[in-house]
Design a protein around this motif. Structure first.
Motif, PDB file in Angstrom:
ATOM      1  N   GLU A   1      -6.879  -9.344  -5.257  1.00 32.89           N
ATOM      2  CA  GLU A   1      -5.968 -10.390  -5.729  1.00 32.89           C
ATOM      3  C   GLU A   1      -5.995 -10.464  -7.256  1.00 32.89           C
ATOM      4  O   GLU A   1      -4.954 -10.520  -7.906  1.00 32.89           O
ATOM      5  CB  GLU A   1      -6.362 -11.736  -5.118  1.00 32.89           C
ATOM      6  CG  GLU A   1      -5.533 -12.899  -5.598  1.00 32.89           C
ATOM      7  CD  GLU A   1      -4.429 -13.305  -4.646  1.00 32.89           C
ATOM      8  OE1 GLU A   1      -3.848 -14.364  -4.877  1.00 32.89           O
ATOM      9  OE2 GLU A   1      -4.136 -12.567  -3.698  1.00 32.89           O
TER      10      GLU A   1
ATOM     11  N   ARG B   1       1.341 -13.760   5.733  1.00 33.56           N
ATOM     12  CA  ARG B   1       1.021 -12.573   4.924  1.00 33.56           C
ATOM     13  C   ARG B   1       0.406 -11.456   5.762  1.00 33.56           C
ATOM     14  O   ARG B   1      -0.297 -10.600   5.252  1.00 33.56           O
ATOM     15  CB  ARG B   1       0.068 -12.954   3.783  1.00 33.56           C
ATOM     16  CG  ARG B   1       0.707 -13.882   2.775  1.00 33.56           C
ATOM     17  CD  ARG B   1      -0.230 -14.194   1.625  1.00 33.56           C
ATOM     18  NE  ARG B   1      -1.256 -15.131   2.066  1.00 33.56           N
ATOM     19  CZ  ARG B   1      -2.526 -15.087   1.655  1.00 33.56           C
ATOM     20  NH1 ARG B   1      -2.929 -14.158   0.824  1.00 33.56           N
ATOM     21  NH2 ARG B   1      -3.396 -15.972   2.078  1.00 33.56           N
TER      22      ARG B   1
ATOM     23  N   THR C   1      -7.341 -16.050  -1.039  1.00 31.89           N
ATOM     24  CA  THR C   1      -6.253 -15.434  -1.803  1.00 31.89           C
ATOM     25  C   THR C   1      -4.959 -16.203  -1.570  1.00 31.89           C
ATOM     26  O   THR C   1      -4.833 -16.951  -0.607  1.00 31.89           O
ATOM     27  CB  THR C   1      -6.050 -13.959  -1.380  1.00 31.89           C
ATOM     28  OG1 THR C   1      -5.719 -13.915   0.016  1.00 31.89           O
ATOM     29  CG2 THR C   1      -7.290 -13.121  -1.643  1.00 31.89           C
ATOM     30  N   LYS C   2      -4.001 -15.982  -2.449  1.00 33.68           N
ATOM     31  CA  LYS C   2      -2.691 -16.641  -2.315  1.00 33.68           C
ATOM     32  C   LYS C   2      -1.555 -15.646  -2.109  1.00 33.68           C
ATOM     33  O   LYS C   2      -0.548 -15.975  -1.497  1.00 33.68           O
ATOM     34  CB  LYS C   2      -2.381 -17.469  -3.573  1.00 33.68           C
ATOM     35  CG  LYS C   2      -3.341 -18.596  -3.814  1.00 33.68           C
ATOM     36  CD  LYS C   2      -3.089 -19.718  -2.847  1.00 33.68           C
ATOM     37  CE  LYS C   2      -4.015 -20.877  -3.154  1.00 33.68           C
ATOM     38  NZ  LYS C   2      -4.468 -21.557  -1.963  1.00 33.68           N
ATOM     39  N   ASN C   3      -1.689 -14.441  -2.644  1.00 31.53           N
ATOM     40  CA  ASN C   3      -0.572 -13.484  -2.651  1.00 31.53           C
ATOM     41  C   ASN C   3      -0.852 -12.177  -1.927  1.00 31.53           C
ATOM     42  O   ASN C   3       0.080 -11.435  -1.640  1.00 31.53           O
ATOM     43  CB  ASN C   3      -0.180 -13.166  -4.097  1.00 31.53           C
ATOM     44  CG  ASN C   3       0.264 -14.404  -4.830  1.00 31.53           C
ATOM     45  OD1 ASN C   3       1.195 -15.069  -4.421  1.00 31.53           O
ATOM     46  ND2 ASN C   3      -0.433 -14.727  -5.919  1.00 31.53           N
TER      47      ASN C   3
ATOM     48  N   LYS D   1      -4.122  -7.756  -8.957  1.00 32.10           N
ATOM     49  CA  LYS D   1      -2.677  -7.763  -8.651  1.00 32.10           C
ATOM     50  C   LYS D   1      -2.251  -6.731  -7.611  1.00 32.10           C
ATOM     51  O   LYS D   1      -1.119  -6.258  -7.617  1.00 32.10           O
ATOM     52  CB  LYS D   1      -1.840  -7.578  -9.925  1.00 32.10           C
ATOM     53  CG  LYS D   1      -2.168  -8.548 -11.035  1.00 32.10           C
ATOM     54  CD  LYS D   1      -1.824  -9.946 -10.649  1.00 32.10           C
ATOM     55  CE  LYS D   1      -2.036 -10.870 -11.843  1.00 32.10           C
ATOM     56  NZ  LYS D   1      -2.346 -12.218 -11.478  1.00 32.10           N
TER      57      LYS D   1
ATOM     58  N   GLY E   1      -1.277  -9.435   0.711  1.00 26.50           N
ATOM     59  CA  GLY E   1      -0.820  -9.209   2.077  1.00 26.50           C
ATOM     60  C   GLY E   1      -1.867  -8.448   2.866  1.00 26.50           C
ATOM     61  O   GLY E   1      -2.718  -7.755   2.293  1.00 26.50           O
TER      62      GLY E   1
ATOM     63  N   HIS F   1      -0.855  -5.667  -4.062  1.00 24.03           N
ATOM     64  CA  HIS F   1       0.088  -6.348  -3.177  1.00 24.03           C
ATOM     65  C   HIS F   1      -0.497  -6.584  -1.797  1.00 24.03           C
ATOM     66  O   HIS F   1      -0.156  -7.552  -1.134  1.00 24.03           O
ATOM     67  CB  HIS F   1       1.383  -5.529  -3.059  1.00 24.03           C
ATOM     68  CG  HIS F   1       2.162  -5.502  -4.333  1.00 24.03           C
ATOM     69  ND1 HIS F   1       1.943  -4.545  -5.296  1.00 24.03           N
ATOM     70  CD2 HIS F   1       3.108  -6.327  -4.808  1.00 24.03           C
ATOM     71  CE1 HIS F   1       2.756  -4.780  -6.312  1.00 24.03           C
ATOM     72  NE2 HIS F   1       3.463  -5.844  -6.044  1.00 24.03           N
TER      73      HIS F   1
END
Length: 170
Positions: free
Chosen positions: A59, A143, A110-112, A62, A114, A64
């Protein structure tokens, strides 16, 4: 309308790069001998904190997503057939834990990021599988995605002690 080169209305769109991590929940996935590296953490594959730390790292950097591969049976063809000894001795994707179990823990920090996981459908009861996958999808807030192969290695049926795979039409 966009053209083949990504142009829309005369403007060129910037192409984006999608970066995913690829692992398996075992001590030696695709990197034999990596355990010798001083920074290797693969021996911690049984520790949920290892997976939480990995999710945080991905995360922060960055990524994905992360795809956690799975296989139900060991690779038993080298010096075989039906010989698991080389895989066991070398730690070649052996032993392997069930990867779906760590996904909610990883998603909670985590927030983003997948999450993708191999889920073998051959030996699963449809309702139970749908329920597990739906639960993980909810816990990850959408996600989660799965790869559902119907077969992988011949050792799968031996591990499940079945003569033939479960048929969803029976």
């Amino acid at each position: 309308m966009a053209s083949a080169d990504g142009a829309a209305n005369g403007k060129t769109r910037k192409k984006s790069l999608i970066i995913n991590a690829f692992v398996e929940m075992c001590s030696g996935h695709q990197s034999p001998g990596l355990w010798r590296h001083p920074d290797d953490q693969s021996a911690r594959f049984n520790d949920v904190d290892h997976w939480i730390s990995l999710a945080k790292l991905l995360e922060r950097e960055k990524f994905h997503g992360i795809f956690i591969a799975d296989v139900l049976g060991g690779y038993d063809v080298f010096e075989g057939p039906r010989n698991l000894d080389p895989a066991i001795r070398s730690g070649a994707q052996w032993p392997v834990n069930e990867p779906l179990a760590v996904v909610p823990a990883m998603a909670s920090v985590t927030k983003n990021l997948g999450f993708g996981v191999t889920v073998a459908t051959t030996y699963e009861q449809p309702y139970h599988l749908a329920r597990r996958l739906s639960t993980v999808d909810h816990l990850t807030k959408g996600r989660y995605v799965q790869q559902c192969p119907t077969r992988s290695v011949k050792g799968n049926a031996k591990i499940r002690m079945l003569r033939k795979p479960h048929s969803f039409t029976d």
